[in-house]
Scaffold this motif. Structure first.
Motif, PDB file in Angstrom:
ATOM      1  N   PHE A  98       0.806  -1.215   0.000  1.00 54.33           N
ATOM      2  CA  PHE A  98       0.000   0.000   0.000  1.00 54.33           C
ATOM      3  C   PHE A  98       0.844   1.273   0.000  1.00 54.33           C
ATOM      4  N   SER A  99       2.067   1.199   0.529  1.00 52.24           N
ATOM      5  CA  SER A  99       2.868   2.402   0.776  1.00 52.24           C
ATOM      6  C   SER A  99       3.097   3.253  -0.472  1.00 52.24           C
ATOM      7  N   TYR A 100       3.343   2.632  -1.617  1.00 47.92           N
ATOM      8  CA  TYR A 100       3.616   3.408  -2.820  1.00 47.92           C
ATOM      9  C   TYR A 100       2.359   3.786  -3.594  1.00 47.92           C
ATOM     10  N   LYS A 101       1.216   3.350  -3.109  1.00 47.52           N
ATOM     11  CA  LYS A 101      -0.046   3.804  -3.701  1.00 47.52           C
ATOM     12  C   LYS A 101      -0.349   5.221  -3.215  1.00 47.52           C
ATOM     13  N   ILE A 102       0.139   5.539  -1.993  1.00 51.43           N
ATOM     14  CA  ILE A 102      -0.120   6.861  -1.425  1.00 51.43           C
ATOM     15  C   ILE A 102       1.139   7.720  -1.326  1.00 51.43           C
ATOM     16  N   GLY A 103       2.308   7.136  -1.578  1.00 49.26           N
ATOM     17  CA  GLY A 103       3.556   7.880  -1.479  1.00 49.26           C
ATOM     18  C   GLY A 103       4.550   7.424  -2.533  1.00 49.26           C
ATOM     19  N   GLU A 104       5.716   8.005  -2.505  1.00 49.57           N
ATOM     20  CA  GLU A 104       6.759   7.699  -3.481  1.00 49.57           C
ATOM     21  C   GLU A 104       7.910   6.954  -2.810  1.00 49.57           C
TER      22      GLU A 104
ATOM     23  N   VAL B 141       6.996  -2.590  -9.355  1.00 49.97           N
ATOM     24  CA  VAL B 141       7.273  -2.583  -7.919  1.00 49.97           C
ATOM     25  C   VAL B 141       6.039  -3.068  -7.166  1.00 49.97           C
ATOM     26  N   ILE B 142       6.238  -4.082  -6.336  1.00 48.19           N
ATOM     27  CA  ILE B 142       5.154  -4.633  -5.518  1.00 48.19           C
ATOM     28  C   ILE B 142       4.955  -3.774  -4.276  1.00 48.19           C
ATOM     29  N   GLY B 143       6.061  -3.376  -3.658  1.00 46.53           N
ATOM     30  CA  GLY B 143       5.986  -2.562  -2.454  1.00 46.53           C
ATOM     31  C   GLY B 143       7.326  -2.503  -1.760  1.00 46.53           C
ATOM     32  N   ASN B 144       7.335  -1.921  -0.574  1.00 49.55           N
ATOM     33  CA  ASN B 144       8.581  -1.882   0.184  1.00 49.55           C
ATOM     34  C   ASN B 144       8.498  -2.848   1.349  1.00 49.55           C
ATOM     35  N   THR B 145       9.650  -3.160   1.914  1.00 49.21           N
ATOM     36  CA  THR B 145       9.689  -4.123   2.995  1.00 49.21           C
ATOM     37  C   THR B 145      10.707  -3.678   4.032  1.00 49.21           C
ATOM     38  N   SER B 146      10.366  -3.868   5.285  1.00 47.56           N
ATOM     39  CA  SER B 146      11.307  -3.497   6.333  1.00 47.56           C
ATOM     40  C   SER B 146      11.171  -4.366   7.574  1.00 47.56           C
TER      41      SER B 146
ATOM     42  N   LYS C 166      11.625   6.200  -1.589  1.00 45.46           N
ATOM     43  CA  LYS C 166      12.714   7.070  -1.141  1.00 45.46           C
ATOM     44  C   LYS C 166      14.031   6.346  -1.384  1.00 45.46           C
ATOM     45  N   ARG C 167      15.079   7.139  -1.540  1.00 52.09           N
ATOM     46  CA  ARG C 167      16.400   6.563  -1.708  1.00 52.09           C
ATOM     47  C   ARG C 167      16.726   5.683  -0.492  1.00 52.09           C
ATOM     48  N   PHE C 168      17.248   4.509  -0.773  1.00 51.71           N
ATOM     49  CA  PHE C 168      17.674   3.505   0.206  1.00 51.71           C
ATOM     50  C   PHE C 168      16.528   2.663   0.758  1.00 51.71           C
ATOM     51  N   ASP C 169      15.273   2.865   0.299  1.00 49.87           N
ATOM     52  CA  ASP C 169      14.199   1.932   0.651  1.00 49.87           C
ATOM     53  C   ASP C 169      14.566   0.560   0.122  1.00 49.87           C
ATOM     54  N   ILE C 170      14.117  -0.474   0.811  1.00 46.84           N
ATOM     55  CA  ILE C 170      14.258  -1.837   0.300  1.00 46.84           C
ATOM     56  C   ILE C 170      12.915  -2.202  -0.316  1.00 46.84           C
ATOM     57  N   ILE C 171      12.950  -2.557  -1.606  1.00 51.13           N
ATOM     58  CA  ILE C 171      11.713  -2.825  -2.334  1.00 51.13           C
ATOM     59  C   ILE C 171      11.687  -4.247  -2.875  1.00 51.13           C
ATOM     60  N   VAL C 172      10.493  -4.685  -3.196  1.00 56.08           N
ATOM     61  CA  VAL C 172      10.271  -5.969  -3.863  1.00 56.08           C
ATOM     62  C   VAL C 172       9.636  -5.640  -5.208  1.00 56.08           C
ATOM     63  N   PHE C 173      10.146  -6.266  -6.270  1.00 57.49           N
ATOM     64  CA  PHE C 173       9.612  -5.990  -7.605  1.00 57.49           C
ATOM     65  C   PHE C 173       9.654  -7.245  -8.460  1.00 57.49           C
ATOM     66  N   HIS C 174       8.827  -7.234  -9.518  1.00 60.56           N
ATOM     67  CA  HIS C 174       8.810  -8.332 -10.487  1.00 60.56           C
ATOM     68  C   HIS C 174       9.998  -8.139 -11.418  1.00 60.56           C
ATOM     69  N   ALA C 175      10.924  -9.087 -11.405  1.00 60.12           N
ATOM     70  CA  ALA C 175      12.114  -9.017 -12.248  1.00 60.12           C
ATOM     71  C   ALA C 175      11.826  -9.647 -13.611  1.00 60.12           C
TER      72      ALA C 175
END
Length: 186
Positions: free
Chosen positions: A55-61, A166-171, A63-72
């Protein structure tokens, strides 16, 4: 008999609502993912289990150094760190990250930099020398790298990542329990 039938129907409705809510949460908000490989060491270990915030990138952008998950491109999901945002000029020189000409510290790499006795952890490159092939990260795309720079297949090899991949970020690492922690972006 009618009371038993009514109780059965109430339990069935409750179960169906629970399943529907779980599906909505998993599909739209949060999903589990397993780290596969060593490309994010030492930050993330092989087989760490994490929660992806969809959900995080649906409402925001990002940021540098975020850890993300994406379809490669290989029909797999990758976990990498955002290094370059749209419009950024990225360069590595003498094991230092430069974004738009400004040097950035990467504290998450310190452990590996100390171990790298036989040369730099990250080889020198400019964005033009990668599959991105231009001076800046394209609009709507991200430049990502794994923390284990010598053993990571990332934007240096596969190019920049379109935001729609991009699926989303993870932390949050939740398993194994003894290693459960929140991963910071820096």
């Amino acid at each position: 008999m009618a009371k038993k039938k009514n109780e059965f129907w109430e339990w069935t409705k409750a179960l169906l609502i629970a399943v529907a809510l779980a599906a909505i949460i998993r599909y739209f908000l949060f999903a589990p993912i397993v780290v596969d490989g060593l490309s994010m060491m030492p930050t993330l270990k092989d087989q760490d289990r994490m929660i992806v915030n969809k959900f995080s990138y649906k409402i925001g952008e990002p940021k540098r150094f975020d850890i993300i998950v994406f379809h490669a491109p290989e029909q797999k999901d990758y976990i990498k760190r955002v290094i370059g945002l749209p419009g950024d000029k990225i360069e590595y020189k003498d094991d230092t990250l430069y974004v738009n000409g400004k040097a950035y510290e990467e504290p998450y790499l310190e452990e590996y930099k100390k171990q790298a006795q036989d040369g730099p952890l990250t080889d020198n490159f400019t964005l033009e020398e990668t599959p991105v092939g231009q001076m800046t990260v394209p609009e709507g795309e991200l430049f990502v790298m794994g923390d284990n720079r010598r053993f990571s297949k990332d934007s240096r090899h596969i190019g920049s990542i379109p935001m729609e991949k991009v699926i989303g970020n993870t932390s949050i690492v939740y398993w194994p329990i003894k290693d459960a922690h929140i991963v910071t972006s820096k």
